[in-house]
Design a protein around this motif. Structure first.
Motif, mmCIF file in Angstrom:
data_model
loop_
_atom_site.group_PDB
_atom_site.id
_atom_site.type_symbol
_atom_site.label_atom_id
_atom_site.label_comp_id
_atom_site.label_asym_id
_atom_site.label_seq_id
_atom_site.Cartn_x
_atom_site.Cartn_y
_atom_site.Cartn_z
ATOM 1 N N PHE A 188 0.823 -1.209 0.000
ATOM 2 C CA PHE A 188 0.000 0.000 0.000
ATOM 3 C C PHE A 188 0.858 1.261 0.000
ATOM 4 O O PHE A 188 1.913 1.319 0.640
ATOM 5 C CB PHE A 188 -0.908 0.041 1.233
ATOM 6 N N PHE A 189 0.353 2.272 -0.713
ATOM 7 C CA PHE A 189 0.864 3.635 -0.640
ATOM 8 C C PHE A 189 -0.337 4.545 -0.398
ATOM 9 O O PHE A 189 -1.386 4.360 -1.031
ATOM 10 C CB PHE A 189 1.560 4.047 -1.940
ATOM 11 N N VAL A 190 -0.204 5.514 0.486
ATOM 12 C CA VAL A 190 -1.287 6.459 0.770
ATOM 13 C C VAL A 190 -0.780 7.858 0.433
ATOM 14 O O VAL A 190 0.154 8.358 1.060
ATOM 15 C CB VAL A 190 -1.738 6.385 2.242
ATOM 16 N N ASN A 191 -1.390 8.458 -0.575
ATOM 17 C CA ASN A 191 -0.910 9.745 -1.104
ATOM 18 C C ASN A 191 0.588 9.689 -1.389
ATOM 19 O O ASN A 191 1.337 10.619 -1.089
ATOM 20 C CB ASN A 191 -1.242 10.891 -0.141
ATOM 21 N N GLY A 192 0.999 8.569 -1.967
ATOM 22 C CA GLY A 192 2.395 8.393 -2.352
ATOM 23 C C GLY A 192 3.307 7.956 -1.233
ATOM 24 O O GLY A 192 4.500 7.719 -1.461
ATOM 25 N N LYS A 193 2.775 7.818 -0.017
ATOM 26 C CA LYS A 193 3.597 7.455 1.143
ATOM 27 C C LYS A 193 3.481 5.959 1.427
ATOM 28 O O LYS A 193 2.379 5.443 1.565
ATOM 29 C CB LYS A 193 3.156 8.254 2.365
ATOM 30 N N PRO A 194 4.598 5.269 1.526
ATOM 31 C CA PRO A 194 4.541 3.837 1.844
ATOM 32 C C PRO A 194 4.260 3.610 3.320
ATOM 33 O O PRO A 194 4.543 4.469 4.168
ATOM 34 C CB PRO A 194 5.957 3.348 1.483
ATOM 35 N N LEU A 195 3.690 2.461 3.629
ATOM 36 C CA LEU A 195 3.539 2.082 5.029
ATOM 37 C C LEU A 195 4.907 1.784 5.616
ATOM 38 O O LEU A 195 5.695 1.059 5.012
ATOM 39 C CB LEU A 195 2.661 0.834 5.154
ATOM 40 N N LYS A 196 5.176 2.303 6.807
ATOM 41 C CA LYS A 196 6.454 2.015 7.457
ATOM 42 C C LYS A 196 6.430 0.653 8.128
ATOM 43 O O LYS A 196 7.473 0.062 8.386
ATOM 44 C CB LYS A 196 6.784 3.106 8.473
ATOM 45 N N ALA A 197 5.236 0.140 8.398
ATOM 46 C CA ALA A 197 5.084 -1.207 8.959
ATOM 47 C C ALA A 197 3.824 -1.809 8.348
ATOM 48 O O ALA A 197 2.792 -1.153 8.265
ATOM 49 C CB ALA A 197 4.983 -1.157 10.480
ATOM 50 N N PHE A 198 3.906 -3.054 7.917
ATOM 51 C CA PHE A 198 2.761 -3.691 7.280
ATOM 52 C C PHE A 198 1.746 -4.112 8.329
ATOM 53 O O PHE A 198 2.096 -4.658 9.372
ATOM 54 C CB PHE A 198 3.213 -4.920 6.494
ATOM 55 N N GLY A 199 0.469 -3.854 8.039
ATOM 56 C CA GLY A 199 -0.589 -4.294 8.939
ATOM 57 C C GLY A 199 -1.822 -3.426 8.816
ATOM 58 O O GLY A 199 -1.789 -2.340 8.228
ATOM 59 N N GLU A 200 -2.912 -3.914 9.375
ATOM 60 C CA GLU A 200 -4.179 -3.182 9.307
ATOM 61 C C GLU A 200 -4.095 -1.838 10.014
ATOM 62 O O GLU A 200 -4.490 -0.810 9.460
ATOM 63 C CB GLU A 200 -5.301 -4.016 9.934
ATOM 64 N N GLN A 201 -3.565 -1.829 11.240
ATOM 65 C CA GLN A 201 -3.549 -0.584 11.995
ATOM 66 C C GLN A 201 -2.643 0.466 11.380
ATOM 67 O O GLN A 201 -3.023 1.650 11.311
ATOM 68 C CB GLN A 201 -3.168 -0.843 13.455
ATOM 69 N N PRO A 202 -1.424 0.109 10.913
ATOM 70 C CA PRO A 202 -0.613 1.122 10.227
ATOM 71 C C PRO A 202 -1.309 1.721 9.008
ATOM 72 O O PRO A 202 -1.193 2.926 8.749
ATOM 73 C CB PRO A 202 0.651 0.354 9.825
ATOM 74 N N LEU A 203 -2.060 0.904 8.264
ATOM 75 C CA LEU A 203 -2.790 1.420 7.110
ATOM 76 C C LEU A 203 -3.882 2.387 7.568
ATOM 77 O O LEU A 203 -4.013 3.494 7.018
ATOM 78 C CB LEU A 203 -3.398 0.270 6.311
#
Length: 214
Positions: A188-203
């Motif tokens: 996932f990327f959010v507004n071009g920013k990658p998740l720093k840790a994978f998981g539901e809560q980080p997203l």
């Protein structure tokens, strides 16, 4: 030193330790939520990419998605819930990452369904029946046999799935997978920013941060 002075000095020392701890905490917290967009973020969204939600939504979740991926299936209701939480603020852009052997045929089917305006029901059916057409360790069932009730013209979709522009979609997304160093799905990327840790809560946290920054 009298007892009263001693107590006052102890109180001052405790306050000093408290505020010093707050000083140390704030930068760490800021680093956790303040993620920079990737350098080539504009290429995350291509003209051919399917979009769910408002076209002009200010927050864009880009998901590199493999229809045969069990984790993608698990995250699908989570992504839908995030969109329901922010119906006017969030859109989802789907990028194909055909890492598993049956995935290319599934992507071709999704793109053919899109030509008939049936992308969403066919996507839901593919995820619902994923254990049947993308199993591990046994012969899979043909994905084309699982589409009854979706409203799809299957014969037309089978023809359309071979169209050159669908090959182009697969090729472009495969190129962008390498460009963005996507190693697994979902990514996932959010507004071009990658998740720093994978998981539901980080997203959820990153989406919330972007929405609150509007």
């Amino acid at each position: 030193m009298n007892r009263r002075s001693f107590i006052v000095q102890i109180g001052i020392a405790i306050l000093g330790i408290f505020f010093f701890g707050m000083y140390l905490y704030q930068p760490l917290n800021k680093e956790r939520v303040d993620v920079a967009p990737v350098a080539n973020a504009a290429d995350l969204v291509r003209g051919h990419s399917p979009i769910f939600g408002p076209e002009d939504a200010p927050v864009t979740i880009v998901e590199f998605f493999d229809p045969a991926c069990e984790s993608c299936r698990a995250f699908h209701p989570i992504v839908k819930d995030i969109m329901a939480t922010y119906p006017n603020e969030v859109r989802v852009v789907l990028r194909y990452a055909a890492f598993h052997p049956p995935s290319e045929q599934a992507v071709r089917l999704l793109e053919a369904a899109r030509l008939q305006g049936k992308l969403e029901p066919v996507l839901e059916r593919l995820l619902e029946t994923q254990p049947r057409w993308a199993p591990h360790g046994r012969t899979p069932e043909s994905v084309w046999n699982l589409l009854d009730g979706t409203g799809l013209d299957i014969a037309r979709a089978q023809r359309d799935s071979l169209m050159p522009h669908i090959v182009g979609v697969l090729n472009q997304d495969a190129t962008d997978i390498k460009s963005f160093d996507v190693k697994g799905t979902p990514t996932f990327f959010v507004n071009g920013k990658p998740l720093k840790a994978f998981g539901e809560q980080p997203l959820r946290d990153l989406v919330k941060t972007e929405v609150e920054a509007l």
